[in-house]
Design a protein around this motif. Structure first.
Motif, PDB file in Angstrom:
ATOM      1  N   THR A 294      -9.623   6.575  -4.352  1.00 15.18           N
ATOM      2  CA  THR A 294      -9.241   7.780  -5.077  1.00 15.18           C
ATOM      3  C   THR A 294      -9.232   7.556  -6.590  1.00 15.18           C
ATOM      4  O   THR A 294      -9.225   8.500  -7.351  1.00 15.18           O
ATOM      5  CB  THR A 294      -7.826   8.248  -4.665  1.00 15.18           C
TER       6      THR A 294
ATOM      7  N   ASN B   9       0.881  -1.168   0.000  1.00 18.65           N
ATOM      8  CA  ASN B   9       0.000   0.000   0.000  1.00 18.65           C
ATOM      9  C   ASN B   9       0.915   1.213   0.000  1.00 18.65           C
ATOM     10  O   ASN B   9       2.122   1.096   0.245  1.00 18.65           O
ATOM     11  CB  ASN B   9      -0.922  -0.004   1.231  1.00 18.65           C
TER      12      ASN B   9
ATOM     13  N   ASN C   6      -3.840   4.014  -5.789  1.00 15.61           N
ATOM     14  CA  ASN C   6      -3.278   2.662  -5.841  1.00 15.61           C
ATOM     15  C   ASN C   6      -3.370   2.018  -7.221  1.00 15.61           C
ATOM     16  O   ASN C   6      -2.761   0.978  -7.453  1.00 15.61           O
ATOM     17  CB  ASN C   6      -3.936   1.781  -4.776  1.00 15.61           C
TER      18      ASN C   6
ATOM     19  N   ASP D 206       0.552   6.076   3.407  1.00 15.02           N
ATOM     20  CA  ASP D 206      -0.262   7.296   3.486  1.00 15.02           C
ATOM     21  C   ASP D 206       0.014   8.129   4.736  1.00 15.02           C
ATOM     22  O   ASP D 206      -0.143   9.333   4.719  1.00 15.02           O
ATOM     23  CB  ASP D 206      -1.752   6.924   3.481  1.00 15.02           C
TER      24      ASP D 206
END
Ligand code: GLU
Length: 372
Positions: free
Chosen positions: A217, A140, A155, A143
């Motif tokens: 997103t 990931n 991503n 963040d």
């Protein structure tokens, strides 16, 4: 053999990207979905395939756990939520894979770490070692510590960069949409599904519009960017719906599920890295140098008009002509020396600097063209 199976061939290494909207249903983490993904991946592994995961959901899960609802661009609370959510997310993945006796590893990425060539190479070593030891790497973006300027941002992009970096054969993006349509299917019930895309051109981009979701997103646009990154790496990509039964297993097996984006001609790994690394400076060039660079030739000092920023010779910089970025490059000289030889002929380099690495300001292997 179906066209899909023929194009995909035998997929040896696959990256599966799972979006927030697939993981969180009605505000609750869908452990049933995660169990099903783990089961399908276990099956793929039994068939001898290597699987890497890129998971979203940290921010969404963290916000839910903390019981807060930030305003759209409120960064600190999202970053705090990411650090809460990431550990819950990994715990859930570990539990799902444990049922199949599979160990998982967490790798959190930031663009600045990736932009450092040694770290990018090190990433490969880590991934190879994990895969050799039958561990599933789960990525990931980090963040919690990212700042906007050095963010992968979504991503979809991150998963494509991971697929490219790890020489994967296929990237499967699981989303809340089952693939590409010629217009937004949420607004137009006559929208036509596109099963295969051979080239991402303006027509395809126009189809994508701005379809997005509320928690994640990425929209269709970032998925097309991802497909372009994959194409450069000779990696195919499929967008499929996470709601489709057995989507992970079936896409890899070559069933007609989702939209397949067929890979393009493979660009060298070094150029791919240069293209997606964070640029720390700029070299402004004249029209002659632009022509040379776009013609896959090296960049000579004589075509340099000015140098912006402070950078060393291993850093990545943008090559700019008439205000547009035409390429990224790793120059043969640092910013101070480049500024000194800008506009000069290569045979003057030694006299000006007292040394000479190359006749070129950047050799062609160290220049990655951008789409313009
Ligand atoms: N990295 C974000 C998260 O885990 C998701 C980014 C995206 O949705 O693309 O929450």
């Amino acid at each position: 053999m179906s066209e899909r199976k023929e194009i995909l061939g035998k997929v040896g290494r696959v990256v599966v990207k799972i979006g927030t909207s697939s993981l969180i249903k009605d505000g609750i983490v869908s452990t049933g979905f995660m169990d099903s993904v783990a089961e399908q991946i276990a099956r793929l592994r039994d068939e001898g395939r290597e699987v890497l995961i890129v998971t979203s959901g940290a921010i969404g899960i963290g916000l839910k756990a903390m019981g807060v609802r930030p305003k759209p661009h409120e960064m600190p609370i999202r970053q705090a939520a990411a650090s809460v959510g990431q550990s819950i997310l990994m715990q859930r993945w570990a539990e799902s894979f444990q049922k199949h006796g599979i160990l998982v590893a967490q790798i959190l990425m930031t663009l600045d770490v990736y932009s450092d060539r040694d770290s990018a190479i090190n990433l490969n070593n880590t991934v190879e070692s994990l895969l050799e030891n039958k561990v599933i790497p789960i990525f990931n973006e980090n963040d919690a510590v990212c700042i906007n300027e050095i963010k992968f941002g979504d991503n979809d992009t991150l998963s494509a960069i991971i697929a490219s970096r790890t020489d994967s054969d296929l990237l499967v993006i699981l989303s809340d949409i089952d693939g590409l349509y010629d217009s937004n299917p949420r607004e137009n019930k006559h929208a036509r599904f596109i099963p295969v895309v051979y080239r991402i051109d303006e027509k395809v981009r126009a189809m994508a519009g701005d379809v997005g979701s509320s928690l994640g997103t990425g929209g269709m646009r970032t998925k097309l960017d991802a497909a372009e990154i994959c194409a450069d790496a000779g990696c195919n990509m499929i967008i499929a719906s996470s709601g489709e039964y057995g989507a992970v297993y079936r896409t890899v097996a070559g069933d007609d599920v989702g939209t397949l984006f067929v890979s393009g001609d493979e660009v060298t790994k070094k150029r791919r890295w240069i293209k997606h690394a964070h640029a720390v400076g700029r070299i402004v060039v004249d029209a002659g140098a632009e022509k040379a660079v776009l013609g896959h030739k090296s960049l000579l000092p004589v075509g340099i008009l000015s140098v912006e920023g402070t950078f060393g010779k291993g850093d990545v910089v943008e090559v700019v002509c008439n205000g547009s970025v035409i390429a990224k490059a790793v120059p043969s000289y640092g910013s101070k020396d480049l500024a000194a030889i800008a506009g000069k002929h290569s045979d003057e380099i030694e006299a000006i600097l007292g040394y000479r690495v190359h006749d070129d300001a950047a050799i062609s292997e160290n220049i990655a063209l951008l789409k313009i």
